[in-house]
Design a protein around this motif. Structure first.
Motif, PDB file in Angstrom:
ATOM      1  N   ALA A 188       0.834  -1.212   0.000  1.00  0.00           N
ATOM      2  CA  ALA A 188       0.000   0.000   0.000  1.00  0.00           C
ATOM      3  C   ALA A 188       0.866   1.258   0.000  1.00  0.00           C
ATOM      4  CB  ALA A 188      -0.927  -0.012   1.208  1.00  0.00           C
ATOM      5  N   LYS A 189       1.980   1.206   0.733  1.00  0.00           N
ATOM      6  CA  LYS A 189       2.875   2.372   0.820  1.00  0.00           C
ATOM      7  C   LYS A 189       3.496   2.718  -0.530  1.00  0.00           C
ATOM      8  CE  LYS A 189       4.300   2.341   5.699  1.00  0.00           C
ATOM      9  NZ  LYS A 189       3.317   1.390   6.222  1.00  0.00           N
ATOM     10  N   VAL A 190       3.700   1.704  -1.384  1.00  0.00           N
ATOM     11  CA  VAL A 190       4.303   1.967  -2.691  1.00  0.00           C
ATOM     12  C   VAL A 190       3.254   2.033  -3.801  1.00  0.00           C
ATOM     13  CG1 VAL A 190       6.497   0.924  -2.020  1.00  0.00           C
ATOM     14  CG2 VAL A 190       4.761  -0.501  -3.135  1.00  0.00           C
ATOM     15  N   GLY A 191       1.983   2.060  -3.418  1.00  0.00           N
ATOM     16  CA  GLY A 191       0.914   2.265  -4.392  1.00  0.00           C
ATOM     17  C   GLY A 191       0.510   1.048  -5.188  1.00  0.00           C
ATOM     18  N   LEU A 192       0.648  -0.157  -4.600  1.00  0.00           N
ATOM     19  CA  LEU A 192       0.235  -1.381  -5.275  1.00  0.00           C
ATOM     20  C   LEU A 192      -0.910  -2.040  -4.519  1.00  0.00           C
ATOM     21  CD1 LEU A 192       3.666  -2.992  -6.274  1.00  0.00           C
ATOM     22  CD2 LEU A 192       2.060  -1.780  -7.766  1.00  0.00           C
ATOM     23  N   GLU A 193      -1.809  -2.669  -5.258  1.00  0.00           N
ATOM     24  CA  GLU A 193      -2.961  -3.334  -4.658  1.00  0.00           C
ATOM     25  C   GLU A 193      -2.522  -4.567  -3.861  1.00  0.00           C
ATOM     26  OE1 GLU A 193      -6.145  -2.529  -4.570  1.00  0.00           O
ATOM     27  OE2 GLU A 193      -5.770  -0.671  -5.685  1.00  0.00           O
ATOM     28  N   PRO A 194      -3.053  -4.772  -2.649  1.00  0.00           N
ATOM     29  CA  PRO A 194      -2.689  -5.954  -1.843  1.00  0.00           C
ATOM     30  C   PRO A 194      -2.946  -7.281  -2.556  1.00  0.00           C
ATOM     31  CG  PRO A 194      -3.912  -4.368  -0.522  1.00  0.00           C
ATOM     32  CD  PRO A 194      -3.979  -3.883  -1.937  1.00  0.00           C
ATOM     33  N   GLY A 195      -3.967  -7.320  -3.431  1.00  0.00           N
ATOM     34  CA  GLY A 195      -4.290  -8.552  -4.137  1.00  0.00           C
ATOM     35  C   GLY A 195      -3.199  -9.017  -5.095  1.00  0.00           C
ATOM     36  N   LEU A 196      -2.257  -8.130  -5.416  1.00  0.00           N
ATOM     37  CA  LEU A 196      -1.187  -8.481  -6.343  1.00  0.00           C
ATOM     38  C   LEU A 196      -0.107  -9.339  -5.690  1.00  0.00           C
ATOM     39  CD1 LEU A 196      -0.696  -5.012  -8.097  1.00  0.00           C
ATOM     40  CD2 LEU A 196      -1.972  -6.985  -8.947  1.00  0.00           C
ATOM     41  N   ARG A 197      -0.201  -9.533  -4.377  1.00  0.00           N
ATOM     42  CA  ARG A 197       0.888 -10.214  -3.672  1.00  0.00           C
ATOM     43  C   ARG A 197       1.003 -11.695  -4.025  1.00  0.00           C
ATOM     44  NH1 ARG A 197      -3.349  -9.761  -0.229  1.00  0.00           N
ATOM     45  NH2 ARG A 197      -3.871 -11.507   1.162  1.00  0.00           N
ATOM     46  N   THR A 198       0.008 -12.264  -4.670  1.00  0.00           N
ATOM     47  CA  THR A 198       0.089 -13.679  -5.064  1.00  0.00           C
ATOM     48  C   THR A 198       0.716 -13.859  -6.445  1.00  0.00           C
ATOM     49  OG1 THR A 198      -2.147 -13.600  -6.001  1.00  0.00           O
ATOM     50  CG2 THR A 198      -1.943 -14.267  -3.681  1.00  0.00           C
ATOM     51  N   ARG A 199       1.017 -12.768  -7.122  1.00  0.00           N
ATOM     52  CA  ARG A 199       1.579 -12.861  -8.468  1.00  0.00           C
ATOM     53  C   ARG A 199       3.104 -12.956  -8.415  1.00  0.00           C
ATOM     54  NH1 ARG A 199      -1.893  -8.640 -12.258  1.00  0.00           N
ATOM     55  NH2 ARG A 199      -3.976  -9.374 -11.664  1.00  0.00           N
ATOM     56  N   TYR A 200       3.698 -13.184  -9.593  1.00  0.00           N
ATOM     57  CA  TYR A 200       5.145 -13.350  -9.711  1.00  0.00           C
ATOM     58  C   TYR A 200       5.734 -12.172 -10.489  1.00  0.00           C
ATOM     59  CZ  TYR A 200       4.614 -18.034  -7.833  1.00  0.00           C
ATOM     60  OH  TYR A 200       4.346 -19.091  -6.997  1.00  0.00           O
ATOM     61  N   PRO A 201       7.058 -11.907 -10.343  1.00  0.00           N
ATOM     62  CA  PRO A 201       7.664 -10.708 -10.947  1.00  0.00           C
ATOM     63  C   PRO A 201       7.411 -10.536 -12.440  1.00  0.00           C
ATOM     64  CG  PRO A 201       9.185 -11.679  -9.376  1.00  0.00           C
ATOM     65  CD  PRO A 201       8.014 -12.615  -9.468  1.00  0.00           C
ATOM     66  N   HIS A 202       7.391 -11.648 -13.212  1.00  0.00           N
ATOM     67  CA  HIS A 202       7.236 -11.512 -14.658  1.00  0.00           C
ATOM     68  C   HIS A 202       5.860 -10.979 -15.044  1.00  0.00           C
ATOM     69  CE1 HIS A 202       5.309 -15.469 -14.101  1.00  0.00           C
ATOM     70  NE2 HIS A 202       4.626 -15.174 -15.194  1.00  0.00           N
ATOM     71  N   GLU A 203       4.935 -10.941 -14.109  1.00  0.00           N
ATOM     72  CA  GLU A 203       3.580 -10.467 -14.409  1.00  0.00           C
ATOM     73  C   GLU A 203       3.437  -8.960 -14.210  1.00  0.00           C
ATOM     74  OE1 GLU A 203       0.345 -13.361 -13.132  1.00  0.00           O
ATOM     75  OE2 GLU A 203       1.964 -13.994 -11.797  1.00  0.00           O
ATOM     76  N   PHE A 204       4.549  -8.275 -13.925  1.00  0.00           N
ATOM     77  CA  PHE A 204       4.497  -6.836 -13.656  1.00  0.00           C
ATOM     78  C   PHE A 204       5.353  -6.068 -14.650  1.00  0.00           C
ATOM     79  CE2 PHE A 204       3.612  -8.974  -9.669  1.00  0.00           C
ATOM     80  CZ  PHE A 204       2.557  -8.241  -9.138  1.00  0.00           C
ATOM     81  N   SER A 205       5.051  -4.784 -14.779  1.00  0.00           N
ATOM     82  CA  SER A 205       5.873  -3.895 -15.601  1.00  0.00           C
ATOM     83  C   SER A 205       7.149  -3.528 -14.846  1.00  0.00           C
ATOM     84  CB  SER A 205       5.095  -2.621 -15.940  1.00  0.00           C
ATOM     85  OG  SER A 205       4.894  -1.844 -14.760  1.00  0.00           O
ATOM     86  N   GLY A 206       8.089  -2.863 -15.532  1.00  0.00           N
ATOM     87  CA  GLY A 206       9.335  -2.463 -14.891  1.00  0.00           C
ATOM     88  C   GLY A 206       9.116  -1.548 -13.700  1.00  0.00           C
ATOM     89  N   GLY A 207       8.216  -0.580 -13.851  1.00  0.00           N
ATOM     90  CA  GLY A 207       7.935   0.340 -12.750  1.00  0.00           C
ATOM     91  C   GLY A 207       7.295  -0.357 -11.568  1.00  0.00           C
ATOM     92  N   GLN A 208       6.397  -1.306 -11.845  1.00  0.00           N
ATOM     93  CA  GLN A 208       5.760  -2.058 -10.756  1.00  0.00           C
ATOM     94  C   GLN A 208       6.775  -2.939 -10.033  1.00  0.00           C
ATOM     95  OE1 GLN A 208       2.671  -3.893 -13.193  1.00  0.00           O
ATOM     96  NE2 GLN A 208       1.087  -2.725 -12.118  1.00  0.00           N
ATOM     97  N   ARG A 209       7.691  -3.549 -10.788  1.00  0.00           N
ATOM     98  CA  ARG A 209       8.721  -4.379 -10.148  1.00  0.00           C
ATOM     99  C   ARG A 209       9.616  -3.541  -9.243  1.00  0.00           C
ATOM    100  NH1 ARG A 209       8.729  -7.456 -15.229  1.00  0.00           N
ATOM    101  NH2 ARG A 209      10.359  -6.129 -16.104  1.00  0.00           N
ATOM    102  N   GLN A 210       9.914  -2.315  -9.672  1.00  0.00           N
ATOM    103  CA  GLN A 210      10.739  -1.466  -8.812  1.00  0.00           C
ATOM    104  C   GLN A 210       9.979  -1.068  -7.556  1.00  0.00           C
ATOM    105  OE1 GLN A 210      13.693  -1.282  -8.030  1.00  0.00           O
ATOM    106  NE2 GLN A 210      14.608  -0.117  -9.703  1.00  0.00           N
ATOM    107  N   ARG A 211       8.678  -0.882  -7.657  1.00  0.00           N
ATOM    108  CA  ARG A 211       7.873  -0.603  -6.467  1.00  0.00           C
ATOM    109  C   ARG A 211       7.888  -1.803  -5.513  1.00  0.00           C
ATOM    110  NH1 ARG A 211       4.024   3.745  -6.937  1.00  0.00           N
ATOM    111  NH2 ARG A 211       4.275   4.813  -8.934  1.00  0.00           N
TER     112      ARG A 211
END
Length: 498
Positions: free
Chosen positions: A393-416
């Motif tokens: 939440a502090k880095v602006g990501l939805e809590p529901g995303l915590r079950t996903r894996y790094p390859h499912e995110f964009s570069g900016g989301q991975r850095q978050r």
């Protein structure tokens, strides 16, 4: 072009003449690389497909090529320089072997003739000491040198078209300039077309004749560079032109307590054995003093090899260092790894490449809670999950995303996610090693804003390593510059030189 049921590229049309430079511009996910890879048919077929349209090279439709035709096309008529040379080059083979491979395959050269041509190519791309570098492995070269090797490999068979996919993204500013000048000179000498894929509009201004702006798989604007830059018509183009890190760092109290300080601190690497078994050393960071206070950002700026990352790793005691070092009022010098463990949670690092620093085999939940398992093993699974949710939440990501894996995110989301991993341990000191260099300009601005907000909320101390002065200016306090990194004490800002 379609991936499964998703249209990744939609109705893209452009042409490129011999000797011309065309730039494809857009943010990550806009379809730039997918478009370029389609030209060489390098997408994961049959998952990817081209339900309609043509890709013509010298009047022939590439989509209809058989395996033999594609083999002649790739590296022969068209070559490609990929974004990350360290992952594009084989770590198990020497530079010479990798470049000569394309000469043997396409021109049937003998081993001796190929070696002679490789030396010519390494000289052509201005790689110093070709006789030595031809026997080197990729890890023994700097980022700029590895990119020169990639260019030499791409030019080995004198292609008619060179595709350059973000060829300077992770390079320092001066090395970027050298690589771009080299590409421009070689293009003029060889008369080849150049398809430049980038999100850096400064590169487009200096290199391209024409530009195509892409978003969501479509070209929304194209024309000559002067027209597109001086009078952009599409709102997305206007957004790209205005997107860059801005603002000023949070107000810093000069009387804040000191978080990290050093005296005569340095980092030295053993290089080789000399006469009589004596070890030779290289001083990556020469003896220096440094003080970072709570809520303060010190920027470290310099080229590759200047010692920036060595300084950050040394301060975190991830590599061997010498001199005196204090975290708050506790001396860290002389402590064993076991004795350092209680301090580890308070000193964290965000790395340059979030995809490389996040385990592809672990979910976001597992990645963020890993540090908690090490430092707070008494916590329950529910307590750790709550901390992970809070960090996301502090880095602006939805809590529901915590079950996903790094390859499912964009570069900016991975850095978050990488930043969330550090925040879960509630640190006092963060080393940020080029955290925005591989990101699009608009995403860079978002990450800079995020880091600024986090620092203001938690009063973190930052050591911010970068080669981008605009990013450093947006985060660092009261910048002052010196070119004597190894001698002079500077209160807020260091300019690092090799």
């Amino acid at each position: 072009m379609t991936f499964g049921q998703q249209d990744a590229v939609k109705g893209v049309s452009f042409d490129l003449d011999q000797g011309e430079t065309l730039a494809l511009v857009g943010e990550s996910g806009s379809g730039k690389s997918a478009t370029a890879l389609s030209i060489l048919q390098l997408l994961p077929y049959p998952l990817a497909s081209h339900p309609q349209g043509r890709i013509e090279v010298a009047g022939r439709n590439v989509i209809e090529f058989d395996v033999a035709d594609l083999r002649r096309l790739r590296g022969g008529e068209i070559s490609m320089i990929f974004q990350e040379p360290m992952t594009s080059l084989n770590p198990l083979h020497t530079v010479g072997k990798q470049i000569s491979e394309t000469l043997v395959v396409h021109k049937r050269m003998t081993r001796h003739a190929a070696r002679t041509r490789v030396l010519e190519l390494l000289s052509l791309v201005q790689l110093p000491d070709p006789e030595q570098k031809i026997a080197s492995y990729p890890h023994q070269l700097s980022g700029g040198q590895r990119q020169r090797v990639m260019i030499a490999m791409a030019l080995a068979n004198e292609p008619k078209l060179l595709i350059a996919d973000e060829p300077t993204t992770a390079l320092d500013v001066t090395i970027q300039a050298n690589i771009l000048q080299l590409l421009k000179r070689l293009q003029q000498e060889l008369g080849m077309g150049l398809l430049m894929i980038t999100h850096d509009l400064g590169i487009v201004r200096s290199m391209a004749d024409r530009v195509c702006v892409m978003t969501e798989g479509k070209i929304v604007e194209q024309g000559d560079c002067e027209t597109v830059f001086d009078a952009p018509q599409h709102t997305y183009t206007q957004k790209l032109l205005s997107a860059e890190p801005k603002g000023v760092p949070p107000i810093h109290n000069p009387h804040s307590p000191t978080i990290m300080s050093t005296t005569e601190f340095g980092v030295r690497y053993a290089t080789s054995k000399g006469w009589l078994g004596m070890t030779k050393h290289f001083d990556a960071v020469q003896p220096m003093q440094l003080k970072i206070q709570q809520g303060q950002t010190i920027g470290i700026v310099g080229e590759s090899g200047s010692g920036k990352t060595s300084l950050g790793l040394g301060l975190l005691r991830l590599i061997e260092s010498h001199g005196q070092q204090y975290f708050q009022e506790s001396a860290l010098h002389g402590l064993s790894q076991k004795q350092l463990k209680p301090y580890r949670r308070h000193m964290q690092m965000v790395f340059q490449d979030p995809y490389g620093s996040l385990s592809p085999r672990m979910s976001v939940q597992q990645i963020i809670e890993e540090g908690l398992l090490v430092h707070e093993s008494a916590q329950t699974a529910k307590e750790r999950e709550d901390i992970v949710i809070d960090a996301l939440a502090k880095v602006g990501l939805e809590p529901g995303l915590r079950t996903r894996y790094p390859h499912e995110f964009s570069g900016g989301q991975r850095q978050r996610i990488a930043i969330a991993r550090t925040l879960a341990l509630r640190p006092s000191f963060l080393v940020l090693d080029e955290p925005t260099s591989a990101l699009d300009m608009s995403v860079q601005a978002q990450i800079v804003d995020l880091l600024r907000d986090i620092q203001e909320e938690f009063q973190l101390a930052y050591l911010f390593i970068s080669h981008d002065l605009k990013v450093v200016k947006a985060l660092s306090h009261a910048p002052r510059v010196t070119d004597h990194f190894h001698r002079d004490v500077v209160r807020y800002f260091y300019f690092v030189v090799a």
